[in-house]
Scaffold this motif. Sequence first.
Motif, PDB file in Angstrom:
ATOM      1  N   TRP A  73     -71.860  45.142  27.480  1.00 15.58           N
ATOM      2  CA  TRP A  73     -70.770  46.097  27.349  1.00 15.58           C
ATOM      3  C   TRP A  73     -70.874  46.938  26.076  1.00 15.58           C
ATOM      4  O   TRP A  73     -69.905  47.567  25.656  1.00 15.58           O
ATOM      5  N   SER A  74     -72.033  46.946  25.451  1.00 17.98           N
ATOM      6  CA  SER A  74     -72.197  47.625  24.167  1.00 17.98           C
ATOM      7  C   SER A  74     -72.096  49.140  24.327  1.00 17.98           C
ATOM      8  O   SER A  74     -72.273  49.695  25.421  1.00 17.98           O
ATOM      9  N   LEU A  75     -71.858  49.822  23.220  1.00 19.79           N
ATOM     10  CA  LEU A  75     -71.777  51.282  23.241  1.00 19.79           C
ATOM     11  C   LEU A  75     -73.105  51.880  23.675  1.00 19.79           C
ATOM     12  O   LEU A  75     -73.136  52.883  24.404  1.00 19.79           O
ATOM     13  N   GLY A  76     -74.213  51.273  23.262  1.00 18.39           N
ATOM     14  CA  GLY A  76     -75.522  51.764  23.677  1.00 18.39           C
ATOM     15  C   GLY A  76     -75.698  51.722  25.183  1.00 18.39           C
ATOM     16  O   GLY A  76     -76.237  52.657  25.783  1.00 18.39           O
ATOM     17  N   VAL A  77     -75.255  50.634  25.817  1.00 18.53           N
ATOM     18  CA  VAL A  77     -75.326  50.518  27.273  1.00 18.53           C
ATOM     19  C   VAL A  77     -74.447  51.570  27.926  1.00 18.53           C
ATOM     20  O   VAL A  77     -74.852  52.233  28.892  1.00 18.53           O
ATOM     21  N   LEU A  78     -73.245  51.756  27.411  1.00 15.58           N
ATOM     22  CA  LEU A  78     -72.331  52.740  27.999  1.00 15.58           C
ATOM     23  C   LEU A  78     -72.862  54.164  27.847  1.00 15.58           C
ATOM     24  O   LEU A  78     -72.673  55.004  28.734  1.00 15.58           O
TER      25      LEU A  78
END
Length: 248
Positions: free
Chosen positions: A192-197
């Motif tokens: 759920w990290s910002l990088g994934v998003l």
Amino acid sequence: MPIEPSEKFPDNVTEFKDGVPVSVLFDDVYFSKQGGWEESQYVFLEGNEIQSKWAKSEKSTFRVGELGFGSGLNLFVTLEAWKLCKNPMPVEFISLEGYPLTKDILLSLNASYPEKTLWFEGLIRSYESAIQVWRKNPSENLWTYHWNHEENQHSFTSHVFFGDIKECLPKFPDIHSWYLDGFSPGKNPDMWSLGVLKKLREKSNFGTSFATFSSAGFLRRNLAELGFVVEKKKGFGRKREMISGFLK
């Protein structure tokens, strides 16, 4: 140091509790024995208005993206809805999985939903064969399987990438609806990290929808900052809230 095979593909990542598989790594269930099927329908199909989109879409193929394949529950829920359509469009269901489950674990899904057509022998053999190929050669990390509709012979195609989300998600095509179904954010923050998003945003277009059981504040804020309209909705069963939305 190079990663040893036992570290790269750890054994005993799953155990049973009350007849339901639980991830030892993330201390979370793969599916609920009571109401899991209905929850998947409520959160992901209804949350994304999937069947309505299929009926109205002018796309040649509709692509569903899922973060967290697990037992395949969301695949089968979506596949059943597609099979029940009278004249459905072609659909691709694209997912990823870092720790693919073994045959005995997959069959526990069948045992929990005996009235459904889920993992059959040929399907499991195909899935296990792809996993074996991946473990010998990590660059070959894709499992693909096709179903044809009885009425119009259009296809429903499943693609599952094996490996870390940072390696798998960039391989996704553009997605029309997202199922955000990793283990809970508190137990699996990498999913759920910002990088994934941000990568998810790159794989989305105007109107691409999403739905998830989670309503964590940081998730709502990050999705909104990336340009998604985020709406709180009543959660399934005892869960108070969930969120869904679309890219504006």
